[in-house]
Design a protein around this motif. Sequence first.
Motif, PDB file in Angstrom:
ATOM      1  N   VAL A 200       8.710  -3.343  12.095  1.00  0.00           N
ATOM      2  CA  VAL A 200       7.358  -3.415  12.650  1.00  0.00           C
ATOM      3  C   VAL A 200       6.682  -2.055  12.576  1.00  0.00           C
ATOM      4  O   VAL A 200       5.510  -1.940  12.183  1.00  0.00           O
ATOM      5  CB  VAL A 200       7.395  -3.936  14.102  1.00  0.00           C
ATOM      6  N   SER A 201       7.394  -1.009  12.929  1.00  0.00           N
ATOM      7  CA  SER A 201       6.798   0.339  12.892  1.00  0.00           C
ATOM      8  C   SER A 201       6.356   0.686  11.479  1.00  0.00           C
ATOM      9  O   SER A 201       5.292   1.294  11.286  1.00  0.00           O
ATOM     10  CB  SER A 201       7.787   1.377  13.427  1.00  0.00           C
ATOM     11  N   HIS A 202       7.156   0.299  10.497  1.00  0.00           N
ATOM     12  CA  HIS A 202       6.787   0.571   9.107  1.00  0.00           C
ATOM     13  C   HIS A 202       5.548  -0.223   8.705  1.00  0.00           C
ATOM     14  O   HIS A 202       4.634   0.312   8.061  1.00  0.00           O
ATOM     15  CB  HIS A 202       7.955   0.237   8.183  1.00  0.00           C
ATOM     16  N   HIS A 203       5.497  -1.475   9.093  1.00  0.00           N
ATOM     17  CA  HIS A 203       4.328  -2.302   8.759  1.00  0.00           C
ATOM     18  C   HIS A 203       3.061  -1.781   9.430  1.00  0.00           C
ATOM     19  O   HIS A 203       1.970  -1.835   8.843  1.00  0.00           O
ATOM     20  CB  HIS A 203       4.586  -3.753   9.158  1.00  0.00           C
ATOM     21  N   LEU A 204       3.186  -1.282  10.646  1.00  0.00           N
ATOM     22  CA  LEU A 204       2.025  -0.715  11.335  1.00  0.00           C
ATOM     23  C   LEU A 204       1.501   0.512  10.581  1.00  0.00           C
ATOM     24  O   LEU A 204       0.292   0.670  10.395  1.00  0.00           O
ATOM     25  CB  LEU A 204       2.383  -0.354  12.771  1.00  0.00           C
ATOM     26  N   LEU A 205       2.398   1.385  10.171  1.00  0.00           N
ATOM     27  CA  LEU A 205       1.978   2.554   9.408  1.00  0.00           C
ATOM     28  C   LEU A 205       1.429   2.158   8.039  1.00  0.00           C
ATOM     29  O   LEU A 205       0.442   2.736   7.561  1.00  0.00           O
ATOM     30  CB  LEU A 205       3.157   3.513   9.237  1.00  0.00           C
ATOM     31  N   LEU A 206       2.048   1.167   7.423  1.00  0.00           N
ATOM     32  CA  LEU A 206       1.590   0.730   6.110  1.00  0.00           C
ATOM     33  C   LEU A 206       0.176   0.163   6.169  1.00  0.00           C
ATOM     34  O   LEU A 206      -0.681   0.528   5.350  1.00  0.00           O
ATOM     35  CB  LEU A 206       2.557  -0.317   5.552  1.00  0.00           C
ATOM     36  N   CYS A 207      -0.094  -0.697   7.141  1.00  0.00           N
ATOM     37  CA  CYS A 207      -1.441  -1.282   7.198  1.00  0.00           C
ATOM     38  C   CYS A 207      -2.466  -0.248   7.649  1.00  0.00           C
ATOM     39  O   CYS A 207      -3.644  -0.342   7.283  1.00  0.00           O
ATOM     40  CB  CYS A 207      -1.479  -2.529   8.068  1.00  0.00           C
ATOM     41  N   HIS A 208      -2.032   0.755   8.415  1.00  0.00           N
ATOM     42  CA  HIS A 208      -2.930   1.877   8.722  1.00  0.00           C
ATOM     43  C   HIS A 208      -3.385   2.553   7.434  1.00  0.00           C
ATOM     44  O   HIS A 208      -4.586   2.735   7.201  1.00  0.00           O
ATOM     45  CB  HIS A 208      -2.211   2.887   9.621  1.00  0.00           C
ATOM     46  N   GLY A 209      -2.424   2.934   6.593  1.00  0.00           N
ATOM     47  CA  GLY A 209      -2.774   3.620   5.358  1.00  0.00           C
ATOM     48  C   GLY A 209      -3.582   2.746   4.416  1.00  0.00           C
ATOM     49  O   GLY A 209      -4.562   3.209   3.802  1.00  0.00           O
ATOM     50  N   MET A 210      -3.199   1.484   4.298  1.00  0.00           N
ATOM     51  CA  MET A 210      -3.928   0.571   3.418  1.00  0.00           C
ATOM     52  C   MET A 210      -5.357   0.356   3.910  1.00  0.00           C
ATOM     53  O   MET A 210      -6.295   0.258   3.114  1.00  0.00           O
ATOM     54  CB  MET A 210      -3.184  -0.758   3.322  1.00  0.00           C
ATOM     55  N   ALA A 211      -5.525   0.280   5.230  1.00  0.00           N
ATOM     56  CA  ALA A 211      -6.870   0.090   5.782  1.00  0.00           C
ATOM     57  C   ALA A 211      -7.742   1.314   5.525  1.00  0.00           C
ATOM     58  O   ALA A 211      -8.923   1.174   5.164  1.00  0.00           O
ATOM     59  CB  ALA A 211      -6.782  -0.202   7.278  1.00  0.00           C
ATOM     60  N   LEU A 212      -7.185   2.527   5.718  1.00  0.00           N
ATOM     61  CA  LEU A 212      -7.966   3.732   5.442  1.00  0.00           C
ATOM     62  C   LEU A 212      -8.408   3.769   3.980  1.00  0.00           C
ATOM     63  O   LEU A 212      -9.577   4.066   3.686  1.00  0.00           O
ATOM     64  CB  LEU A 212      -7.138   4.979   5.773  1.00  0.00           C
ATOM     65  N   LYS A 213      -7.490   3.458   3.078  1.00  0.00           N
ATOM     66  CA  LYS A 213      -7.815   3.458   1.651  1.00  0.00           C
ATOM     67  C   LYS A 213      -8.912   2.441   1.349  1.00  0.00           C
ATOM     68  O   LYS A 213      -9.900   2.743   0.648  1.00  0.00           O
ATOM     69  CB  LYS A 213      -6.565   3.150   0.837  1.00  0.00           C
TER      70      LYS A 213
END
Length: 454
Positions: A200-213
């Motif tokens: 879950v922590s990885h997915h949260l960070l991943l969607c953070h980065g994808m959303a910023l991009k």
Amino acid sequence: MNFNDTKDIDTTFPPDFLWGVATSAFQIEGAAKEDGKGPSIWDDFCRVPGAIVDASHGDVACDHYHRWEADLDMIQSLGVDAYRFSISWPRVRPTGDGAWNEAGLAFYERLVDGLIARGIKPCITLYHWDLPSGLQAQGGWANRETVHRFVEYALEIGRRFGDRVESITTHNEPWIVATLGHDIGTFAPGIKNRAMAAQVSHHLLLCHGMALKALREQGCKAQLGIVLNLSPTYPATDSAEDRRSATLSDAHLLRWYLDPIFHGRYPQEALDDLGADAPKIEPGDMALIGQKLDYLGINYYSRSVVSAAGPWKAGSQGHELTDMGWEVYPQGLTDLLMRLHRDYPGVPLYITENGAAFKDQVVDGEVRDADRTRYIAEHIEAVGEAIKQGAPVGGYMVWSLMDNFEWASGYEKRFGIVRVDYDSQVRQLKQSALWYRDFLKRQRALRSRAAQAA
């Protein structure tokens, strides 16, 4: 400290420093089933017997959904520059992956327009823990598909509000979501699975980065960042065992979220400790997570002290405790800011939450909270000290604007600088709010003098 004379605090801050207050949707809005809003994991968790200390829920909370205009007037009366609030994902997209709810979006249109009309900068948080129940039924944050649903949500909010708001924060305190929600199980959705929590922590960070991009590619004009709950970690003693324990704790709490964003990797100590429970990382994930931040939001409440012998007793060194049992330690905020400036340079830092729960006293019609007033003033001083030492801190926001639903603690803990009578919904400025208002008046006077001198 004499709280009637804030001169020593005032003079430490630059004229463009951003002062504000903060809230979150589930904690204040209420209107849980109105105008097409869908249920969230916190609506569901509140119905689990024993999950909430006072068996309460967020169905009404502070009724902000209906009282928003008066609440914005109240915010304006404090003289703040900015208001940080979150959008309820299930209010604007009830199932998380279906049609958009125009009635829910219209509420945030009114809120943003109302803030701008009052000269207050809107600072949006996309996710403050209220995942749509429909997505939880599909696996929630443990399901990689939820990453893509979040990016869709971020893009829709960016399209509608990105040209009018000051900032858009992707996540508020992902450590809480992952660890308390999926490992310890005391927060929604109430799961106890360490391997799932790591994923879950990885997915949260991943969607953070994808959303910023995605938001930047969309042309979003707002400043983009993330908010983390951070504490400096100290060993209880100078023993090698305590130092090792403190280093591992720091790797799980602070470096687990900052190292991927700034350095493109998870801390090895934490990965080794997780072993087979470490998250599955797909090719390209770390590059997506490492998107440039326009700012890093910091929520600070207390320090962390770690002992290899077992849990360390807060307050054992004589420091005051809040009503949450958290140690009052302003020096920790200065230490934290200087450490971030040293280890993760090049990004503006904002204190996006800082405050304390105390048992207020209502005397002769006044809400006396000298302990909270002292806490806020001392932590503002701690921020000022970090700025003097070179930390690039651009703003400070009090948590919370008003008393509200305090998650698993229900309504028993009061963090607000404004008291809420939950029966009548009457708001009343506490001593701390009056102090903050007067402090900001002095800030405005300093800004005016600085502008005239320029």
